[in-house]
Design an enzyme around this catalytic site. Sequence first.
Site, PDB file in Angstrom:
ATOM      1  N   HIS A  80      23.166 -10.656 -24.822  1.00 40.87           N
ATOM      2  CA  HIS A  80      24.441 -10.545 -24.253  1.00 40.87           C
ATOM      3  C   HIS A  80      25.158 -12.056 -24.148  1.00 40.87           C
ATOM      4  O   HIS A  80      24.574 -12.854 -24.254  1.00 40.87           O
ATOM      5  CB  HIS A  80      24.204 -10.375 -22.570  1.00 40.87           C
ATOM      6  CG  HIS A  80      24.080  -9.007 -22.235  1.00 40.87           C
ATOM      7  ND1 HIS A  80      24.161  -8.570 -21.177  1.00 40.87           N
ATOM      8  CD2 HIS A  80      23.510  -7.993 -23.164  1.00 40.87           C
ATOM      9  CE1 HIS A  80      24.053  -7.252 -21.054  1.00 40.87           C
ATOM     10  NE2 HIS A  80      23.371  -6.775 -22.231  1.00 40.87           N
ATOM     11  N   TYR A 207      28.517  -9.329 -11.896  1.00 43.51           N
ATOM     12  CA  TYR A 207      28.082  -9.916 -10.356  1.00 43.51           C
ATOM     13  C   TYR A 207      29.188  -9.688  -9.663  1.00 43.51           C
ATOM     14  O   TYR A 207      30.311 -10.384  -9.929  1.00 43.51           O
ATOM     15  CB  TYR A 207      27.713 -11.346 -10.456  1.00 43.51           C
ATOM     16  CG  TYR A 207      26.711 -11.888 -11.211  1.00 43.51           C
ATOM     17  CD1 TYR A 207      26.494 -11.889 -12.725  1.00 43.51           C
ATOM     18  CD2 TYR A 207      25.269 -11.932 -10.684  1.00 43.51           C
ATOM     19  CE1 TYR A 207      25.485 -12.307 -13.449  1.00 43.51           C
ATOM     20  CE2 TYR A 207      24.176 -12.612 -11.195  1.00 43.51           C
ATOM     21  CZ  TYR A 207      24.156 -12.602 -12.748  1.00 43.51           C
ATOM     22  OH  TYR A 207      23.047 -12.804 -13.479  1.00 43.51           O
ATOM     23  N   PRO A 299      17.330 -15.210  -6.712  1.00 36.96           N
ATOM     24  CA  PRO A 299      17.330 -14.693  -8.226  1.00 36.96           C
ATOM     25  C   PRO A 299      18.742 -14.848  -8.675  1.00 36.96           C
ATOM     26  O   PRO A 299      18.825 -14.433 -10.080  1.00 36.96           O
ATOM     27  CB  PRO A 299      16.895 -13.075  -7.957  1.00 36.96           C
ATOM     28  CG  PRO A 299      16.975 -13.053  -6.415  1.00 36.96           C
ATOM     29  CD  PRO A 299      16.715 -14.200  -5.753  1.00 36.96           C
ATOM     30  N   LYS A 303      16.938 -17.406 -12.812  1.00 39.16           N
ATOM     31  CA  LYS A 303      16.310 -18.541 -13.358  1.00 39.16           C
ATOM     32  C   LYS A 303      14.865 -18.456 -13.152  1.00 39.16           C
ATOM     33  O   LYS A 303      14.013 -19.365 -13.564  1.00 39.16           O
ATOM     34  CB  LYS A 303      16.706 -20.053 -12.625  1.00 39.16           C
ATOM     35  CG  LYS A 303      18.176 -20.336 -13.047  1.00 39.16           C
ATOM     36  CD  LYS A 303      18.223 -21.147 -14.231  1.00 39.16           C
ATOM     37  CE  LYS A 303      19.646 -21.025 -14.841  1.00 39.16           C
ATOM     38  NZ  LYS A 303      19.742 -20.866 -16.321  1.00 39.16           N
ATOM     39  N   TYR A 390      24.224 -21.321 -16.439  1.00 35.65           N
ATOM     40  CA  TYR A 390      23.752 -19.969 -16.554  1.00 35.65           C
ATOM     41  C   TYR A 390      22.844 -19.675 -17.702  1.00 35.65           C
ATOM     42  O   TYR A 390      21.703 -19.305 -17.731  1.00 35.65           O
ATOM     43  CB  TYR A 390      24.887 -18.821 -16.606  1.00 35.65           C
ATOM     44  CG  TYR A 390      24.442 -17.433 -16.517  1.00 35.65           C
ATOM     45  CD1 TYR A 390      24.116 -16.998 -15.181  1.00 35.65           C
ATOM     46  CD2 TYR A 390      24.298 -16.655 -17.395  1.00 35.65           C
ATOM     47  CE1 TYR A 390      23.852 -15.497 -15.288  1.00 35.65           C
ATOM     48  CE2 TYR A 390      23.863 -15.524 -17.384  1.00 35.65           C
ATOM     49  CZ  TYR A 390      23.896 -15.054 -16.196  1.00 35.65           C
ATOM     50  OH  TYR A 390      23.432 -13.472 -16.091  1.00 35.65           O
TER      51      TYR A 390
HETATM   52  P1  FAD Z   1       4.064 -14.708 -10.925  1.00 34.88           P
HETATM   53  O1  FAD Z   1       4.768 -13.672 -11.780  1.00 34.88           O
HETATM   54  O2  FAD Z   1       4.308 -14.423  -9.457  1.00 34.88           O
HETATM   55  O3  FAD Z   1       2.766 -14.630 -11.323  1.00 34.88           O
HETATM   56  C1  FAD Z   1       1.490 -15.106 -10.410  1.00 34.88           C
HETATM   57  C2  FAD Z   1       0.146 -14.240 -10.722  1.00 34.88           C
HETATM   58  O4  FAD Z   1      -0.841 -14.865  -9.861  1.00 34.88           O
HETATM   59  C3  FAD Z   1       0.506 -12.777 -10.141  1.00 34.88           C
HETATM   60  O5  FAD Z   1      -0.004 -11.803 -11.411  1.00 34.88           O
HETATM   61  C4  FAD Z   1      -0.561 -12.763  -9.182  1.00 34.88           C
HETATM   62  O6  FAD Z   1      -0.960 -11.297  -8.932  1.00 34.88           O
HETATM   63  C5  FAD Z   1      -1.529 -13.863  -9.409  1.00 34.88           C
HETATM   64  N1  FAD Z   1      -2.199 -14.228  -8.227  1.00 34.88           N
HETATM   65  C6  FAD Z   1      -1.791 -14.762  -7.031  1.00 34.88           C
HETATM   66  N2  FAD Z   1      -2.699 -14.924  -6.227  1.00 34.88           N
HETATM   67  C7  FAD Z   1      -3.787 -15.007  -7.015  1.00 34.88           C
HETATM   68  C8  FAD Z   1      -5.232 -15.352  -6.531  1.00 34.88           C
HETATM   69  N3  FAD Z   1      -5.418 -16.002  -5.340  1.00 34.88           N
HETATM   70  N4  FAD Z   1      -6.004 -15.447  -7.576  1.00 34.88           N
HETATM   71  C9  FAD Z   1      -5.673 -14.978  -8.741  1.00 34.88           C
HETATM   72  N5  FAD Z   1      -4.437 -14.711  -9.054  1.00 34.88           N
HETATM   73  C10 FAD Z   1      -3.457 -14.761  -8.141  1.00 34.88           C
HETATM   74  N6  FAD Z   1      13.582 -13.735 -11.189  1.00 34.88           N
HETATM   75  C11 FAD Z   1      14.704 -13.767 -11.766  1.00 34.88           C
HETATM   76  O7  FAD Z   1      14.965 -14.473 -12.399  1.00 34.88           O
HETATM   77  N7  FAD Z   1      15.423 -12.431 -11.649  1.00 34.88           N
HETATM   78  C12 FAD Z   1      14.934 -11.469 -10.536  1.00 34.88           C
HETATM   79  O8  FAD Z   1      15.707 -10.442 -10.737  1.00 34.88           O
HETATM   80  C13 FAD Z   1      13.824 -11.711 -10.048  1.00 34.88           C
HETATM   81  N8  FAD Z   1      13.118 -10.567  -9.234  1.00 34.88           N
HETATM   82  C14 FAD Z   1      12.090 -10.870  -8.424  1.00 34.88           C
HETATM   83  C15 FAD Z   1      11.572 -10.037  -7.766  1.00 34.88           C
HETATM   84  C16 FAD Z   1      10.168 -10.299  -7.245  1.00 34.88           C
HETATM   85  C17 FAD Z   1       9.786  -9.286  -5.924  1.00 34.88           C
HETATM   86  C18 FAD Z   1       9.564 -11.516  -7.217  1.00 34.88           C
HETATM   87  C19 FAD Z   1       8.179 -11.762  -6.506  1.00 34.88           C
HETATM   88  C20 FAD Z   1      10.294 -12.381  -8.095  1.00 34.88           C
HETATM   89  C21 FAD Z   1      11.413 -12.137  -8.657  1.00 34.88           C
HETATM   90  N9  FAD Z   1      11.863 -13.091  -9.875  1.00 34.88           N
HETATM   91  C22 FAD Z   1      12.983 -12.827 -10.211  1.00 34.88           C
HETATM   92  C23 FAD Z   1      11.230 -14.334 -10.051  1.00 34.88           C
HETATM   93  C24 FAD Z   1      10.227 -14.057 -11.337  1.00 34.88           C
HETATM   94  O9  FAD Z   1       9.831 -12.648 -11.336  1.00 34.88           O
HETATM   95  C25 FAD Z   1       9.197 -15.242 -11.010  1.00 34.88           C
HETATM   96  O10 FAD Z   1      10.088 -16.418 -11.173  1.00 34.88           O
HETATM   97  C26 FAD Z   1       8.263 -15.138 -12.233  1.00 34.88           C
HETATM   98  O11 FAD Z   1       7.499 -13.901 -12.110  1.00 34.88           O
HETATM   99  C27 FAD Z   1       7.434 -16.092 -12.153  1.00 34.88           C
HETATM  100  O12 FAD Z   1       6.276 -16.389 -12.854  1.00 34.88           O
HETATM  101  P2  FAD Z   1       4.898 -16.650 -12.687  1.00 34.88           P
HETATM  102  O13 FAD Z   1       3.965 -16.346 -13.638  1.00 34.88           O
HETATM  103  O14 FAD Z   1       5.128 -18.195 -12.120  1.00 34.88           O
HETATM  104  O15 FAD Z   1       4.571 -16.165 -10.958  1.00 34.88           O
HETATM  105  C1  DHB Z   2      18.436  -9.521 -13.364  1.00 36.11           C
HETATM  106  C2  DHB Z   2      18.210 -10.249 -12.099  1.00 36.11           C
HETATM  107  C3  DHB Z   2      18.761 -11.292 -11.783  1.00 36.11           C
HETATM  108  O1  DHB Z   2      18.377 -11.787 -10.618  1.00 36.11           O
HETATM  109  C4  DHB Z   2      19.953 -11.776 -12.463  1.00 36.11           C
HETATM  110  O2  DHB Z   2      20.690 -12.822 -12.101  1.00 36.11           O
HETATM  111  C5  DHB Z   2      20.143 -11.029 -13.510  1.00 36.11           C
HETATM  112  C6  DHB Z   2      19.534  -9.782 -14.023  1.00 36.11           C
HETATM  113  C7  DHB Z   2      17.890  -8.251 -13.669  1.00 36.11           C
HETATM  114  O3  DHB Z   2      16.657  -7.915 -12.900  1.00 36.11           O
HETATM  115  O4  DHB Z   2      18.310  -7.724 -14.803  1.00 36.11           O
END
Ligand code: FAD
Ligand code: DHB
Length: 398
Positions: A80, A207, A299, A303, A390
Site C-alpha cells: 500500500h 480511517y 491499535p 504499531k 505511520y
Molecule cells: P503476543 O502476540 O501477545 O504473543 C504473546 C504470546 O505469549 C502468546 O502466544 C501467548 O499465548 C503467550 N503467553 C502468554 N502468557 C504466557 C505464559 N504464561 N506462558 C507461556 N506463554 C504465554 N496491533 C496492531 O498493530 N493492529 C491491530 O489491529 C491489532 N489488533 C489486536 C487485537 C488483539 C485482541 C490484541 C491482543 C492485540 C492486537 N494488536 C494489534 C497488537 C498486536 O497484535 C501485538 O502488538 C502483537 O501480537 C505483539 O506480539 P508479541 O509477540 O509481543 O505478543
Molecule cells: C489493521 C489494524 C489497525 O490497527 C490498523 O491501524 C490498520 C490495519 C488491520 O487489522 O488490518
Amino acid sequence: MSRRGVTPRSTQVAIIGAGPAGLLLSSLLAREGIDSVVVEKESREHVQGRIRAGLLEWTTVELLREAGISERAMREGLIHDGFDVAFAGGHHRVDLKALTGKTMLVYGQNELQKDLAEARCEPGAVLWQVRDVTLHDWENGTPRVSYTHAGSRHELRCDFLAGCDGYHGVSRAGVPRQRITQYERVYPFGWLGLLADVPPLHEELVYANHERGFALCSMRSRDRSRYYVQCSLEDKVEEWPDARFWDELRLRLPERYGARLVTGRSLEKSIVPLRSLVTEPMRFGRLFLVGDAAHIVPPTGAKGLNLAAADVRVLSRGLIEFYRSRSATLLEEYSTRALSRVWKATRFSWWFTLLMHRISADPFARRMQSAELEYLARSAAACRSLAENYVGLSFEEL
Ligand code: FAD
Ligand code: DHB
C-alpha cells in the site's frame, strides 16, 4: 529425571511466548547457530487462529527477510502506497510513498504466525500448550524456567530469558514492583472488529472520524475485508449481530464509500480495549521484556506488531554479538535503544487515537478535532508528519 521428579534441560536463550516476537527471535537466533527453546501456553492452532494486526512496516518486512520468512508475505501481501483519512463527509489521501518514499505491507498477523511457526517446526524448538511457567534466578546466577508439559514438570536452564509473553504474561508480572516503572493510559472505548469474505470497499485503508465514532476499513486480501468500529467498553459481541455492525459502519463512512460497502457473514468478531502502556526499563539482569510484554499501544497507528519486531531486532543483535565476541555492550543498551522507538510510537498512537475517535460530547473538543483534521488536509507539513510516523523510522534514522 532428577531427584525432585523434574526433567532438566538446557539451552542458550529461553523464550516465553510464541507470538510474533518469540518466534521471530527464535528464527533469527537459529540462523546464527544460537540455540533457543520457546515455551507457549496455547496450542499452535489457537495462536495461528488469532485475528489481530494486519499492517507491516517496511523495517518489519526486512527483518522477516533477514530471518528467511518473508517469501509468502511478499507473494501474497498487498503493498500500500497510501491511505485515506475520512472526516466531515469527505476524505483526504495520505500519499505515503510520495511523502516518505516508503510503503506498507498488508499481511495478516495470523498468516505471519503460520510462516513463523513453520520456520521453527523442528522437534523441541517450540513447546506448545505448556502450563505454569515460572521464571527463576534471572537477576543472579543461572536463569531457569520451570513449566509443565505433557503432564510432567520440566526445568530449562539458560544463559538468557526473553519474555515475549504479551500483556497478560508472567515475565513482566514476575518483576518486583519497585524495580519497574509503568506508564499507562486506558482509553474510554474499544474497537469491535469484523472479518468477512467480501471485497474491500476501497483499494487502500480508510480511517474515518465521525460524530458516531471512529471506523476503520482494512483488508487481508482482495476478497477478504477487516473492518472496525469504535464501541463502548461495556458492549458485548453478542449485542452486535452482523446487520447492526454493517449498518453502523455504513453510517460512519463518507457516502461515496458507504454506497460501495459489500456486506456478508462474519468469519470472526471481537472487541479489544484500547490502552497505552510503557514499562521502564525493559531489561532486568538476564531477563529481557520484548513486544507486548513491555509495551502496548492502541491499535490506531498499527504499531503493536511492528514495535514487537523492532525490539526483536535490537535484542537479537545484542545476543548475536554476545555469542560471537562475548561483548555485552549491545545487550546492556537493549532497554535504551528499544525504548527510544517505543516512546515515539506511543506518542504517535496516542495522538492519532485522540484525533480519530469520539472521546466526549464536549463541543469544544469536537471543534478542536475538526480544526486539526482540516489542518492535516491543508498542510503538507502536517500530512508529512503523519506519514512519517505511520511508516515508522528505519533503524538508521532512530
Ligand atoms: P503476543 O502476540 O501477545 O504473543 C504473546 C504470546 O505469549 C502468546 O502466544 C501467548 O499465548 C503467550 N503467553 C502468554 N502468557 C504466557 C505464559 N504464561 N506462558 C507461556 N506463554 C504465554 N496491533 C496492531 O498493530 N493492529 C491491530 O489491529 C491489532 N489488533 C489486536 C487485537 C488483539 C485482541 C490484541 C491482543 C492485540 C492486537 N494488536 C494489534 C497488537 C498486536 O497484535 C501485538 O502488538 C502483537 O501480537 C505483539 O506480539 P508479541 O509477540 O509481543 O505478543
Ligand atoms: C489493521 C489494524 C489497525 O490497527 C490498523 O491501524 C490498520 C490495519 C488491520 O487489522 O488490518
